[in-house]
Design an enzyme around this catalytic site. Structure first.
Site, PDB file in Angstrom:
ATOM      1  N   ASP A 188       3.028  92.121  49.854  1.00  0.00           N
ATOM      2  CA  ASP A 188       2.125  93.258  49.649  1.00  0.00           C
ATOM      3  C   ASP A 188       1.678  93.323  48.192  1.00  0.00           C
ATOM      4  OD1 ASP A 188       0.988  95.981  50.392  1.00  0.00           O
ATOM      5  OD2 ASP A 188       2.426  96.571  48.871  1.00  0.00           O
TER       6      ASP A 188
ATOM      7  N   GLU B 266       1.635  89.757  55.329  1.00  0.00           N
ATOM      8  CA  GLU B 266       2.122  89.977  53.962  1.00  0.00           C
ATOM      9  C   GLU B 266       3.355  89.130  53.692  1.00  0.00           C
ATOM     10  OE1 GLU B 266       0.541  94.573  53.304  1.00  0.00           O
ATOM     11  OE2 GLU B 266       2.629  94.200  53.851  1.00  0.00           O
TER      12      GLU B 266
END
EC number: 3.1.26.3
Length: 229
Positions: free
Chosen positions: A49, A121
């Site tokens: 992320d 992610e």
């Protein structure tokens, strides 16, 4: 460590050949099938992320050096939000190679938006750990290229735009009504109708959050309005 033909094909779609394929395997392991010998992808998701966020922030900063923070922020949010990550995951067939527990698989886990976004992610983090930031940046920019070009239109919040249009035309804010719901609790499908004071309305339906279906309904009504002006 040997890598399966399925994962080799996925690596090809992704655009990265892993020197440490165990990182990719971990990135694709959901908590529903994790064990003491096979850790899940949550830690990688946390790191990925941040790598995605840094890459998108840098790309936006460099692409428009005259843009203010107020202009950059909605563009950034449009590029890193879960819906965008899930869309990229679908484009590269990530759901097909996810490692899921039986119950998660039977409940449609390979199609779940949040699960796909989280796994993507994690895959980004796996690339970062395998080959560094430049490699991760290259893969991200490859798969986000069209979205970066169209970020101004993609960053428009359809509900906000529709509300502003309604108020500018002397109407109260649009009303969103859930007109149908189907599917199991773990994967509901919603039908949302949005209505204006002048009687115009639009309907959107699909699987996801109610907010995402409301956005789709708002966009459908905006498209209808723009087509008549």
């Amino acid at each position: 460590m040997k890598i399966s033909a399925e994962l080799r094909a996925f690596s090809g779609r992704l655009g990265h050949d892993f020197a440490r394929p165990e990182l990719l395997q971990r990135a694709l392991t959901h908590g529903s099938i994790a064990s003491t010998t096979r850790p899940d992808n949550q830690r990688l998701e946390f790191l990925g992320d941040r790598v995605l966020g840094l890459t998108m922030a840098e790309a936006l900063f460099s692409a428009d050096r005259a843009a203010s923070e107020g202009q950059l922020a909605p563009r950034y949010n449009a590029l890193v939000k879960g819906e965008t990550c899930a869309a990229v995951a679908r484009e590269i067939g990530l759901g097909d190679v996810l490692k899921l527990g039986r119950s998660e698989m039977l409940s449609g886990g390979r199609r779940k938006e949040a699960l796909l976004a989280d796994a993507l992610e994690a895959v980004i983090a796996a690339i970062y750990l395998d080959a560094g930031l430049e490699a991760a940046r290259g893969v991200i920019l490859k798969h986000w290229a069209d979205r970066l070009k169209n970020v101004d239109s993609d960053s428009r919040d359809a509900k906000t735009v529709l509300q502003e249009w309604a108020q500018a035309n002397g109407m109260t804010p649009p009303r969103y009504v859930q007109t149908a719901r189907s599917g199991p609790d773990h994967a509901p499908e919603f039908e949302i109708t949005v209505r204006l004071d002048d009687g115009r309305e639009a309907i959107a339906s699909g699987q996801g959050t109610k907010r995402s279906i409301e956005q789709a309904a708002a966009q459908a009504l905006l498209d209808r309005i723009e087509g008549t002006t």
